[in-house]
Structure formats: structure tokens, C-alpha cells
Design a protein around this motif. Structure first.
Motif, short mmCIF file in Angstrom:
data_model
loop_
_atom_site.label_atom_id
_atom_site.label_comp_id
_atom_site.label_asym_id
_atom_site.label_seq_id
_atom_site.Cartn_x
_atom_site.Cartn_y
_atom_site.Cartn_z
N TYR A 59 -18.74 31.12 22.92
CA TYR A 59 -17.54 31.94 23.04
C TYR A 59 -16.78 31.64 24.33
CZ TYR A 59 -18.72 35.12 19.16
OH TYR A 59 -18.99 35.66 17.93
N ASP A 60 -15.45 31.73 24.27
CA ASP A 60 -14.66 31.67 25.50
C ASP A 60 -14.56 33.07 26.10
OD1 ASP A 60 -12.67 33.09 24.10
OD2 ASP A 60 -11.55 31.28 23.60
N ARG A 61 -13.85 33.19 27.20
CA ARG A 61 -13.82 34.47 27.92
C ARG A 61 -13.24 35.60 27.07
NH1 ARG A 61 -11.55 34.30 33.92
NH2 ARG A 61 -13.45 33.07 34.12
N ARG A 62 -12.19 35.30 26.33
CA ARG A 62 -11.56 36.33 25.50
C ARG A 62 -12.52 36.78 24.39
NH1 ARG A 62 -9.47 36.60 20.86
NH2 ARG A 62 -9.59 34.35 20.49
N GLN A 63 -13.21 35.82 23.78
CA GLN A 63 -14.17 36.17 22.72
C GLN A 63 -15.34 36.98 23.28
OE1 GLN A 63 -14.60 31.99 21.53
NE2 GLN A 63 -14.12 32.59 19.42
N LEU A 64 -15.78 36.65 24.50
CA LEU A 64 -16.88 37.41 25.12
C LEU A 64 -16.45 38.85 25.41
CD1 LEU A 64 -18.47 34.84 27.60
CD2 LEU A 64 -19.54 35.83 25.57
N THR A 65 -15.22 39.02 25.85
CA THR A 65 -14.70 40.37 26.11
C THR A 65 -14.72 41.19 24.82
OG1 THR A 65 -13.30 39.59 27.90
CG2 THR A 65 -12.72 41.71 26.93
N GLU A 66 -14.26 40.57 23.75
CA GLU A 66 -14.23 41.24 22.45
C GLU A 66 -15.66 41.55 21.96
OE1 GLU A 66 -12.02 42.81 19.18
OE2 GLU A 66 -11.53 42.28 21.24
#
Length: 233
Positions: A74-81
Motif C-alpha cells: 500500500y502507498d501512504r493514502r491506502q495505508l491511511t484508509e
């Protein structure tokens, strides 16, 4: 397919030119609905492992899957989600917002996710039906930890991660908190991962993972799970 899958996970921190390995080839699985206790001394790598599983830290090598999804890519945005939708966190210190009531602290977390539970109902389930309008400063340490657990549960997460959840509590209050976690897991089928340095807590777990110096020493299934109220330490 296991619910949590760690495959040869490594984590190296860099301080200047110095490399500090926090995890080395960590491999284990956790089944859905299990209580998993990860035990090890301070500095063994428990928190690093939990942070990677919770999407708060990235890994250096290997693969981590949750419910069949490869979160290690996951990238940062996906990890946040991912953190917002799928994971509930309970820390040693409660991290409550001091100028919000117990109910408001739980509601604010529930607003972040797609299928939250009713905040007031969850507070009643953790035994705080009478304290919803109280602010954190008006609550005992055990009550504040119950608010923190309610806040995590109200997100209706797939995975509940607990970092030394009784570390700041006295013995009796700590046992009550662990009983709450054990009962919640049994009632809801939620997967719960608890990290601790207290090896007595392994008796309450379905699965016990021992970690030392960043290396998984053993993974074992507990054939005779002990109710928390029968554990002494």
C-alpha cells in the motif's frame, strides 16, 4: 487462508550510516476470531511488528496480508484508509481528547469509518453507561482505558491491536480490561492482537507468538485457553 499473514518480514531503521534491524524474517499467521498474544522483552520488536500490521509503519522486506489483501504494497493514502476502516488501536496511554466527553471521544472515531457501531451502545457494553457525559479528567485510569477500547470497537474494525493495554493500570483494573477484551473477542468474532512483556497473559490467548531481538522464537496454538479471571501474575 489465514486472516493475518506475515511472510519473512524485515524492518531496518537507519540512524545516519548505522542500520538497526528491528525485525528479521518474521513469519507467522493468525486466524480470524483469535486472540493472539505477542510476548517479548522491551526492545524485542513487538511494537514495530504491531505498527507494521496496523499500517503505521512500513516494512523493509517481506509481505503482510490482512484478510487476503497485501497491505505491505500500500502507498501512504491506502495505508491511511486501511487504518481508518479496518483497524482499531488500544495503547498503553489512552490518548483521549481532554475537552470531549467519553461519548464524544467515541463518536469522533466512529465518524471516520463506513460501518460504525452506536457509540452510546458500545460505551454501555464496556460498563460506562453512567459515565458517558464525563470528561477524561473525571474518569479513573481503568475507565479511561475502557473509553479507549470503546472508541476502537465503535469503528467496528476487522482487527483490534492492543499495545500493552494494561501497562498503566493496577492489577485488578488490568484484569478487568483483559477480561473485557477476551469477552469482546468471543462475542463478536473480532481478531485481537495484544503485545505485552507479561508472559502470564499468554494463558488467555488462542495463539502465542514469542519474539526476541527482532526474531520470532516460537508460534504455538494454545489448546487450553484460560479465562482471564483465573490467571494470576
Amino acid at each position: 487462508m489465514a486472516f493475518v499473514e506475515f511472510e519473512k518480514v524485515s524492518k531496518i531503521y537507519h540512524t545516519g550510516t548505522v542500520e538497526i534491524p528491528a525485525l528479521r524474517d518474521a513469519t507467522f499467521q493468525v486466524e480470524k476470531g483469535e486472540i493472539c498474544v505477542i510476548v517479548g522483552a522491551s526492545g524485542a520488536g513487538k511494537t514495530t511488528l504491531l505498527n507494521i500490521l496496523g499500517g503505521m509503519d512500513t516494512l523493509t522486506g517481506g509481505t503482510v496480508k490482512l484478510d487476503g489483501r497485501d497491505i505491505s504494497r500500500y502507498d501512504r493514502r491506502q495505508l491511511t484508509e486501511y487504518r481508518r476502516r479496518d483497524v482499531g488501536f488500544v495503547f498503553q496511554f489512552y490518548n483521549l481528547i481532554q475537552n470531549l466527553t467519553a461519548l464524544e471521544n467515541v463518536e469522533i472515531a466512529a465518524q471516520l469509518c463506513p460501518h460504525p457501531l452506536d457509540a452510546a451502545e458500545v460505551l454501555r457494553e464496556v460498563g460506562l453507561g453512567e459515565r458517558m457525559k464525563n470528561f477524561p479528567a473525571q474518569l479513573s485510569g481503568g475507565e479511561q482505558q475502557r473509553v479507549a477500547i470503546a472508541r476502537a470497537l465503535a469503528k467496528n474494525p476487522k482487527l483490534l491491536l492492543c499495545d500493552e493495554p494494561t501497562g498503566a493500570l493496577d492489577y485488578v483494573t488490568g484484569k478487568n480490561i483483559l477480561k473485557l477484551l477476551q469477552d469482546t473477542c468471543r462475542r463478536t468474532g473480532m481478531t485481537v492482537v495484544i503485545i505485552t512483556h507479561n508472559s502470564a497473559l499468554t494463558a488467555m490467548a488462542d495463539r502465542v507468538i514469542s519474539i526476541k531481538s527482532g526474531t520470532i522464537q516460537s508460534v504455538r496454538k494454545n489448546e487450553h485457553v484460560t479465562p482471564v479471571e483465573e490467571i494470576e501474575w
